[in-house]
Motif scaffolding. Structure first.
Motif, PDB file in Angstrom:
ATOM      1  N   ALA A  15       5.852  16.915  -2.090  1.00  0.00           N
ATOM      2  CA  ALA A  15       7.235  16.940  -2.575  1.00  0.00           C
ATOM      3  C   ALA A  15       7.345  17.524  -3.979  1.00  0.00           C
ATOM      4  CB  ALA A  15       7.824  15.534  -2.554  1.00  0.00           C
ATOM      5  N   GLY A  16       6.210  17.749  -4.640  1.00  0.00           N
ATOM      6  CA  GLY A  16       6.252  18.361  -5.965  1.00  0.00           C
ATOM      7  C   GLY A  16       5.505  17.613  -7.049  1.00  0.00           C
ATOM      8  N   LEU A  17       4.977  16.455  -6.737  1.00  0.00           N
ATOM      9  CA  LEU A  17       4.188  15.701  -7.716  1.00  0.00           C
ATOM     10  C   LEU A  17       2.708  16.009  -7.493  1.00  0.00           C
ATOM     11  CD1 LEU A  17       6.036  12.261  -7.588  1.00  0.00           C
ATOM     12  CD2 LEU A  17       6.266  14.069  -9.305  1.00  0.00           C
ATOM     13  N   ALA A  18       2.367  17.261  -7.708  1.00  0.00           N
ATOM     14  CA  ALA A  18       1.031  17.750  -7.371  1.00  0.00           C
ATOM     15  C   ALA A  18      -0.092  16.988  -8.058  1.00  0.00           C
ATOM     16  CB  ALA A  18       0.929  19.242  -7.704  1.00  0.00           C
ATOM     17  N   ASP A  19       0.181  16.459  -9.227  1.00  0.00           N
ATOM     18  CA  ASP A  19      -0.881  15.792  -9.971  1.00  0.00           C
ATOM     19  C   ASP A  19      -0.879  14.267  -9.845  1.00  0.00           C
ATOM     20  OD1 ASP A  19       1.497  15.565 -11.322  1.00  0.00           O
ATOM     21  OD2 ASP A  19       0.668  15.992 -13.300  1.00  0.00           O
ATOM     22  N   ILE A  20      -0.104  13.729  -8.907  1.00  0.00           N
ATOM     23  CA  ILE A  20      -0.057  12.269  -8.741  1.00  0.00           C
ATOM     24  C   ILE A  20      -1.382  11.779  -8.172  1.00  0.00           C
ATOM     25  CG2 ILE A  20       0.956  12.219  -6.420  1.00  0.00           C
ATOM     26  CD1 ILE A  20       2.386   9.908  -8.869  1.00  0.00           C
ATOM     27  N   ALA A  21      -1.898  10.718  -8.751  1.00  0.00           N
ATOM     28  CA  ALA A  21      -3.199  10.191  -8.336  1.00  0.00           C
ATOM     29  C   ALA A  21      -3.019   8.927  -7.500  1.00  0.00           C
ATOM     30  CB  ALA A  21      -4.038   9.868  -9.570  1.00  0.00           C
ATOM     31  N   PRO A  22      -3.933   8.689  -6.569  1.00  0.00           N
ATOM     32  CA  PRO A  22      -3.870   7.440  -5.809  1.00  0.00           C
ATOM     33  C   PRO A  22      -3.861   6.215  -6.730  1.00  0.00           C
ATOM     34  CG  PRO A  22      -5.423   8.942  -4.779  1.00  0.00           C
ATOM     35  CD  PRO A  22      -5.014   9.576  -6.088  1.00  0.00           C
ATOM     36  N   GLY A  23      -4.577   6.286  -7.830  1.00  0.00           N
ATOM     37  CA  GLY A  23      -4.629   5.174  -8.773  1.00  0.00           C
ATOM     38  C   GLY A  23      -3.303   4.897  -9.450  1.00  0.00           C
ATOM     39  N   THR A  24      -2.367   5.813  -9.340  1.00  0.00           N
ATOM     40  CA  THR A  24      -1.012   5.605  -9.851  1.00  0.00           C
ATOM     41  C   THR A  24      -0.137   4.969  -8.770  1.00  0.00           C
ATOM     42  OG1 THR A  24      -1.225   7.532 -11.293  1.00  0.00           O
ATOM     43  CG2 THR A  24       1.008   6.786 -10.815  1.00  0.00           C
ATOM     44  N   VAL A  25      -0.346   5.362  -7.532  1.00  0.00           N
ATOM     45  CA  VAL A  25       0.521   4.931  -6.429  1.00  0.00           C
ATOM     46  C   VAL A  25       0.174   3.528  -5.918  1.00  0.00           C
ATOM     47  CG1 VAL A  25       1.240   5.460  -4.051  1.00  0.00           C
ATOM     48  CG2 VAL A  25       1.017   7.296  -5.748  1.00  0.00           C
ATOM     49  N   TYR A  26      -1.111   3.232  -5.746  1.00  0.00           N
ATOM     50  CA  TYR A  26      -1.497   1.955  -5.145  1.00  0.00           C
ATOM     51  C   TYR A  26      -1.017   0.735  -5.932  1.00  0.00           C
ATOM     52  CZ  TYR A  26      -4.199   4.192  -1.471  1.00  0.00           C
ATOM     53  OH  TYR A  26      -4.577   4.925  -0.375  1.00  0.00           O
ATOM     54  N   PRO A  27      -1.094   0.719  -7.263  1.00  0.00           N
ATOM     55  CA  PRO A  27      -0.552  -0.450  -7.981  1.00  0.00           C
ATOM     56  C   PRO A  27       0.954  -0.635  -7.773  1.00  0.00           C
ATOM     57  CG  PRO A  27      -2.000   0.812  -9.418  1.00  0.00           C
ATOM     58  CD  PRO A  27      -1.792   1.622  -8.168  1.00  0.00           C
ATOM     59  N   VAL A  28       1.689   0.467  -7.627  1.00  0.00           N
ATOM     60  CA  VAL A  28       3.134   0.361  -7.383  1.00  0.00           C
ATOM     61  C   VAL A  28       3.371  -0.216  -5.987  1.00  0.00           C
ATOM     62  CG1 VAL A  28       5.321   1.619  -7.232  1.00  0.00           C
ATOM     63  CG2 VAL A  28       3.641   2.239  -8.987  1.00  0.00           C
ATOM     64  N   LEU A  29       2.599   0.216  -5.010  1.00  0.00           N
ATOM     65  CA  LEU A  29       2.714  -0.356  -3.665  1.00  0.00           C
ATOM     66  C   LEU A  29       2.461  -1.868  -3.708  1.00  0.00           C
ATOM     67  CD1 LEU A  29       0.861   2.322  -1.516  1.00  0.00           C
ATOM     68  CD2 LEU A  29       3.290   1.740  -1.388  1.00  0.00           C
ATOM     69  N   THR A  30       1.439  -2.281  -4.441  1.00  0.00           N
ATOM     70  CA  THR A  30       1.108  -3.701  -4.555  1.00  0.00           C
ATOM     71  C   THR A  30       2.257  -4.485  -5.187  1.00  0.00           C
ATOM     72  OG1 THR A  30      -1.250  -3.204  -4.699  1.00  0.00           O
ATOM     73  CG2 THR A  30      -0.536  -5.350  -5.538  1.00  0.00           C
ATOM     74  N   ARG A  31       2.828  -3.946  -6.272  1.00  0.00           N
ATOM     75  CA  ARG A  31       3.948  -4.628  -6.938  1.00  0.00           C
ATOM     76  C   ARG A  31       5.170  -4.712  -6.024  1.00  0.00           C
ATOM     77  NH1 ARG A  31       2.020  -1.745 -11.355  1.00  0.00           N
ATOM     78  NH2 ARG A  31       3.617  -0.147 -11.162  1.00  0.00           N
ATOM     79  N   LEU A  32       5.479  -3.613  -5.337  1.00  0.00           N
ATOM     80  CA  LEU A  32       6.642  -3.608  -4.445  1.00  0.00           C
ATOM     81  C   LEU A  32       6.452  -4.586  -3.290  1.00  0.00           C
ATOM     82  CD1 LEU A  32       7.429   0.225  -4.352  1.00  0.00           C
ATOM     83  CD2 LEU A  32       8.849  -1.573  -5.391  1.00  0.00           C
ATOM     84  N   GLU A  33       5.232  -4.689  -2.782  1.00  0.00           N
ATOM     85  CA  GLU A  33       4.972  -5.654  -1.708  1.00  0.00           C
ATOM     86  C   GLU A  33       5.063  -7.079  -2.258  1.00  0.00           C
ATOM     87  OE1 GLU A  33       1.716  -6.644   1.778  1.00  0.00           O
ATOM     88  OE2 GLU A  33       1.085  -5.393   0.097  1.00  0.00           O
ATOM     89  N   ARG A  34       4.497  -7.310  -3.428  1.00  0.00           N
ATOM     90  CA  ARG A  34       4.511  -8.643  -4.019  1.00  0.00           C
ATOM     91  C   ARG A  34       5.935  -9.125  -4.315  1.00  0.00           C
ATOM     92  NH1 ARG A  34       1.071  -7.986  -8.372  1.00  0.00           N
ATOM     93  NH2 ARG A  34       2.848  -7.305  -9.590  1.00  0.00           N
ATOM     94  N   ASP A  35       6.805  -8.191  -4.754  1.00  0.00           N
ATOM     95  CA  ASP A  35       8.177  -8.620  -5.090  1.00  0.00           C
ATOM     96  C   ASP A  35       9.122  -8.616  -3.885  1.00  0.00           C
ATOM     97  OD1 ASP A  35       9.336  -6.083  -4.707  1.00  0.00           O
ATOM     98  OD2 ASP A  35       9.492  -5.634  -6.824  1.00  0.00           O
ATOM     99  N   GLY A  36       8.585  -8.318  -2.700  1.00  0.00           N
ATOM    100  CA  GLY A  36       9.391  -8.408  -1.487  1.00  0.00           C
ATOM    101  C   GLY A  36      10.153  -7.149  -1.126  1.00  0.00           C
ATOM    102  N   SER A  37       9.889  -6.045  -1.839  1.00  0.00           N
ATOM    103  CA  SER A  37      10.570  -4.782  -1.531  1.00  0.00           C
ATOM    104  C   SER A  37       9.911  -4.027  -0.385  1.00  0.00           C
ATOM    105  CB  SER A  37      10.607  -3.887  -2.773  1.00  0.00           C
ATOM    106  OG  SER A  37      11.404  -4.477  -3.782  1.00  0.00           O
ATOM    107  N   LEU A  38       8.639  -4.314  -0.142  1.00  0.00           N
ATOM    108  CA  LEU A  38       7.900  -3.691   0.961  1.00  0.00           C
ATOM    109  C   LEU A  38       7.253  -4.770   1.807  1.00  0.00           C
ATOM    110  CD1 LEU A  38       5.869  -0.788  -0.740  1.00  0.00           C
ATOM    111  CD2 LEU A  38       7.964  -0.587   0.609  1.00  0.00           C
ATOM    112  N   GLU A  39       7.088  -4.442   3.090  1.00  0.00           N
ATOM    113  CA  GLU A  39       6.251  -5.260   3.954  1.00  0.00           C
ATOM    114  C   GLU A  39       5.166  -4.357   4.504  1.00  0.00           C
ATOM    115  OE1 GLU A  39       8.991  -6.874   6.747  1.00  0.00           O
ATOM    116  OE2 GLU A  39       9.149  -5.033   7.907  1.00  0.00           O
ATOM    117  N   ALA A  40       4.046  -4.953   4.847  1.00  0.00           N
ATOM    118  CA  ALA A  40       2.908  -4.158   5.303  1.00  0.00           C
ATOM    119  C   ALA A  40       2.321  -4.761   6.574  1.00  0.00           C
ATOM    120  CB  ALA A  40       1.845  -4.108   4.211  1.00  0.00           C
ATOM    121  N   HIS A  41       1.700  -3.900   7.348  1.00  0.00           N
ATOM    122  CA  HIS A  41       0.969  -4.346   8.530  1.00  0.00           C
ATOM    123  C   HIS A  41      -0.209  -3.411   8.750  1.00  0.00           C
ATOM    124  CE1 HIS A  41       3.808  -1.360  10.113  1.00  0.00           C
ATOM    125  NE2 HIS A  41       2.944  -1.149  11.072  1.00  0.00           N
ATOM    126  N   LEU A  42      -1.256  -3.936   9.377  1.00  0.00           N
ATOM    127  CA  LEU A  42      -2.451  -3.143   9.625  1.00  0.00           C
ATOM    128  C   LEU A  42      -2.335  -2.411  10.955  1.00  0.00           C
ATOM    129  CD1 LEU A  42      -5.266  -5.593   8.478  1.00  0.00           C
ATOM    130  CD2 LEU A  42      -4.384  -3.587   7.268  1.00  0.00           C
TER     131      LEU A  42
END
Length: 113
Positions: A40-67
């Motif tokens: 989408a245009g964030l060519a330099d985005i690192a996984p280490g930037t995204v995964y903590p945000v996913l964790t926070r969003l899941e913890r605060d109830g904004s995301l749900e996850a399943h395996l």
């Protein structure tokens, strides 16, 4: 399209909204989300930037996850927004658009000069 220099603080502020928007279109797992953000245009985005945000969003109830079983290794954790996450997405989008309008107003060339 030329790569532009981005203020990391701007990205930090809007990244949860971008993640919710991407997952609102299609649930996916972490690394695939990183790939979609890069495409989408964030060519330099690192996984280490995204995964903590996913964790926070899941913890605060904004995301749900399943395996989901993966044919090429361990099961992958797929994410999707909750109702609260969709509300947060709408609020974040509105706030960003309001801020963008202010930036546009403040940086517009004065037609009287």
């Amino acid at each position: 399209m030329d790569e532009i220099t981005r203020d990391p603080q701007l990205l930090k502020g809007i990244l949860p909204t971008l993640i919710l928007a991407a997952l609102g279109r299609q649930e996916t797992y972490g690394y695939e989300l990183v790939t979609r953000l890069r495409d989408a245009g964030l060519a330099d985005i690192a996984p280490g930037t995204v995964y903590p945000v996913l964790t926070r969003l899941e913890r605060d109830g904004s995301l749900e996850a399943h395996l989901v079983a993966s044919p090429s290794g361990p099961a992958r954790k797929y994410y999707r927004p909750t109702a609260a996450g969709l509300t947060r997405l709408a609020d974040g989008t509105s706030a960003w658009n309001a801020l963008a309008d202010i930036v546009q107003t403040m940086t517009a060339t004065d037609p009287t000069t």
